[in-house]
Design a protein around this motif. Sequence first.
Motif, PDB file in Angstrom:
ATOM      1  N   SER A  31       0.847  -1.180   0.000  1.00 27.19           N
ATOM      2  CA  SER A  31       0.000   0.000   0.000  1.00 27.19           C
ATOM      3  C   SER A  31       0.892   1.244   0.000  1.00 27.19           C
ATOM      4  CB  SER A  31      -0.913   0.011   1.222  1.00 27.19           C
ATOM      5  OG  SER A  31      -0.157   0.166   2.413  1.00 27.19           O
ATOM      6  N   THR A  32       0.304   2.392  -0.277  1.00 31.12           N
ATOM      7  CA  THR A  32       1.097   3.619  -0.352  1.00 31.12           C
ATOM      8  C   THR A  32       1.745   3.950   0.983  1.00 31.12           C
ATOM      9  OG1 THR A  32      -0.451   4.423  -2.018  1.00 31.12           O
ATOM     10  CG2 THR A  32       1.039   6.032  -1.057  1.00 31.12           C
ATOM     11  N   LEU A  33       1.012   3.792   2.067  1.00 28.77           N
ATOM     12  CA  LEU A  33       1.592   4.093   3.380  1.00 28.77           C
ATOM     13  C   LEU A  33       2.718   3.131   3.716  1.00 28.77           C
ATOM     14  CD1 LEU A  33      -1.605   4.938   5.455  1.00 28.77           C
ATOM     15  CD2 LEU A  33       0.126   6.510   4.592  1.00 28.77           C
ATOM     16  N   ILE A  39      10.432   3.151   2.180  1.00 23.54           N
ATOM     17  CA  ILE A  39      11.439   4.079   1.659  1.00 23.54           C
ATOM     18  C   ILE A  39      12.161   4.772   2.810  1.00 23.54           C
ATOM     19  CG2 ILE A  39      11.772   6.188   0.319  1.00 23.54           C
ATOM     20  CD1 ILE A  39       9.439   5.331  -1.425  1.00 23.54           C
ATOM     21  N   ARG A  40      11.418   5.160   3.843  1.00 19.00           N
ATOM     22  CA  ARG A  40      12.042   5.812   4.996  1.00 19.00           C
ATOM     23  C   ARG A  40      13.023   4.854   5.680  1.00 19.00           C
ATOM     24  NH1 ARG A  40       7.698   6.929   7.227  1.00 19.00           N
ATOM     25  NH2 ARG A  40       7.367   8.878   6.107  1.00 19.00           N
ATOM     26  N   ASP A  45      18.893   3.172   6.359  1.00 21.04           N
ATOM     27  CA  ASP A  45      19.847   2.062   6.314  1.00 21.04           C
ATOM     28  C   ASP A  45      20.912   2.254   5.246  1.00 21.04           C
ATOM     29  OD1 ASP A  45      20.577  -0.715   7.151  1.00 21.04           O
ATOM     30  OD2 ASP A  45      20.106  -1.137   5.048  1.00 21.04           O
ATOM     31  N   ASN A  46      20.610   3.032   4.206  1.00 23.44           N
ATOM     32  CA  ASN A  46      21.522   3.165   3.071  1.00 23.44           C
ATOM     33  C   ASN A  46      22.049   4.598   2.987  1.00 23.44           C
ATOM     34  OD1 ASN A  46      22.865   3.093   0.622  1.00 23.44           O
ATOM     35  ND2 ASN A  46      21.277   1.923  -0.423  1.00 23.44           N
ATOM     36  N   PRO A  47      23.315   4.838   3.321  1.00 26.18           N
ATOM     37  CA  PRO A  47      23.842   6.216   3.303  1.00 26.18           C
ATOM     38  C   PRO A  47      24.022   6.766   1.889  1.00 26.18           C
ATOM     39  CG  PRO A  47      25.586   4.668   3.807  1.00 26.18           C
ATOM     40  CD  PRO A  47      24.327   3.869   3.791  1.00 26.18           C
ATOM     41  N   VAL A  51      17.100  10.874  -0.800  1.00 26.33           N
ATOM     42  CA  VAL A  51      15.641  10.883  -0.874  1.00 26.33           C
ATOM     43  C   VAL A  51      15.155  12.308  -0.642  1.00 26.33           C
ATOM     44  CG1 VAL A  51      13.496   9.912   0.027  1.00 26.33           C
ATOM     45  CG2 VAL A  51      15.580   8.524  -0.012  1.00 26.33           C
ATOM     46  N   SER A  52      14.433  12.828  -1.612  1.00 21.10           N
ATOM     47  CA  SER A  52      13.867  14.180  -1.506  1.00 21.10           C
ATOM     48  C   SER A  52      12.382  14.062  -1.213  1.00 21.10           C
ATOM     49  CB  SER A  52      14.090  14.966  -2.808  1.00 21.10           C
ATOM     50  OG  SER A  52      15.466  15.066  -3.100  1.00 21.10           O
ATOM     51  N   TRP A  53      12.017  14.334   0.029  1.00 19.01           N
ATOM     52  CA  TRP A  53      10.627  14.220   0.431  1.00 19.01           C
ATOM     53  C   TRP A  53       9.867  15.489   0.047  1.00 19.01           C
ATOM     54  CZ3 TRP A  53       8.741   9.728   2.360  1.00 19.01           C
ATOM     55  CH2 TRP A  53       9.684   8.801   2.815  1.00 19.01           C
ATOM     56  N   PRO A  54       8.586  15.344  -0.303  1.00 22.99           N
ATOM     57  CA  PRO A  54       7.781  16.541  -0.610  1.00 22.99           C
ATOM     58  C   PRO A  54       7.733  17.519   0.548  1.00 22.99           C
ATOM     59  CG  PRO A  54       6.645  14.543  -1.288  1.00 22.99           C
ATOM     60  CD  PRO A  54       7.834  14.109  -0.513  1.00 22.99           C
ATOM     61  N   ASP A  55       7.730  16.976   1.784  1.00 24.33           N
ATOM     62  CA  ASP A  55       7.752  17.807   2.979  1.00 24.33           C
ATOM     63  C   ASP A  55       9.088  17.576   3.667  1.00 24.33           C
ATOM     64  OD1 ASP A  55       7.411  19.080   5.404  1.00 24.33           O
ATOM     65  OD2 ASP A  55       5.305  18.508   5.587  1.00 24.33           O
TER      66      ASP A  55
END
Length: 442
Positions: A31-33, A39-40, A45-47, A51-55
């Motif tokens: 699901s999207t959530l 992804i978070r 875990d991966n340096p 990741v560019s979050w919308p907020d």
Amino acid sequence: MFQGMALLQKPQLRFVLAHELRQSLHLLQMSTLDLLAHIREQEQDNPLLDVSWPDDRFSRKAARRRSSAGGLSDGAQDPFYRFQSPVTLEQRLSSQIRLLDSSPEGKRNAAFLAGNLDDSGYLAIGLEEAAACMAVPVPQMELGLRLLQACEPAGVAARSLAECLLLQSRRDPQAPTVMERLIREHLTDIAKGRWQRICRSLEITEKEASAAVRYLRRLNPRPGLSHCVSSIPYVIPEARLLWEDERSVVRFQHAFLPKVNLLSSAWTNVHESSSEWRSYAAAKRKEGRLLMDGLSMRQRTLQKVIRSVAEEQVSFLRYGAEAIRPLGLEQIAARSGVHPSTVSRAIRDKFVETGFGVLPLSRFFAVGIGTDTGESVSSRTVKCKIQAMIASENKSRPLSDSELAAALQKEGIRISRRTVAKYREEERLLPSTLRSPLELKG
């Protein structure tokens, strides 16, 4: 003839999914959530992931700032802020138990039982087991139960439906005099509408029995639900399906999804003098690429499936749930060019926003039911017809499942009584015997 164990080589063909494909399918059925949480997790875990979050509040930098600040001062700074939880049933009962005029042992036993209630407010543990846990005699635990049952809300800590209703009626001086016998002996008769048997057994008139049943139905069979603390489920629609300018319009919701990239090689080459770092960076870079490829595949597949669903269910976008056509996974697979199993994964836990509310994608898939004209209607259409018939029926004479089936057959829909009963139960509609009015029948 030699019989025993031996180690042999035997050629064998097997179908094995590659790791990349397995991860892509795993991301597709999320699901999207769940995908955002995944992804978070990967970001932490991966340096090498950028990741560019919308907020910005969801970003790794913001999380580090919050951690270094030693916490948050208010909910506006925390994207995972939750309002203060309401008072639970156990907390409310514990505050009442402390004010009761009883021994410390009795209050302690009552507080223990208060922590063993289910969401409906019923006791979820036997007195013998509770007494063994507290190392006290069963009579002392029974005293604790009586103290707990004296608290509010009335009917709490009951061990059965009958006891729950009795606890409530005994507190009410206005309760009918026959209420205790009615609850103890005739709950099944009330459910099945055996009014004459109730009158004969209790030696009362039909008017008195009707008043008693009306009073009984005003009692709360689940006194703990009003204090049940449950999490509110949230969903994020994948797309908006609308009917505009006499055509179907699909708008995909990508604004909430983050952009995932890998950090430039110039930054990672700083530490490449170490062999351990080189192997570690190579593994993390591969993981990052797999994640990016899986996200791209997920987005492409969902777009194909959702567009195909919108094209097949144009009548729904115009007229609503009653116009849903019969639709199977194979039809969407043929139109979108993916395997039916992939379609099944793609619609799992996915939602779309329509002019008729936010609906799961699975709602658009329905089996077909034959008609006299040779065409077929969807099961969702039949369910809507059943709901409309029950809503407009004569309340003094509810329609039975056989009568509903006959009415649908007159409209040309070939359906049996058992199928009507199945659809009625799926829509959480009561049978005709339980939809009958309160007036007593012979």
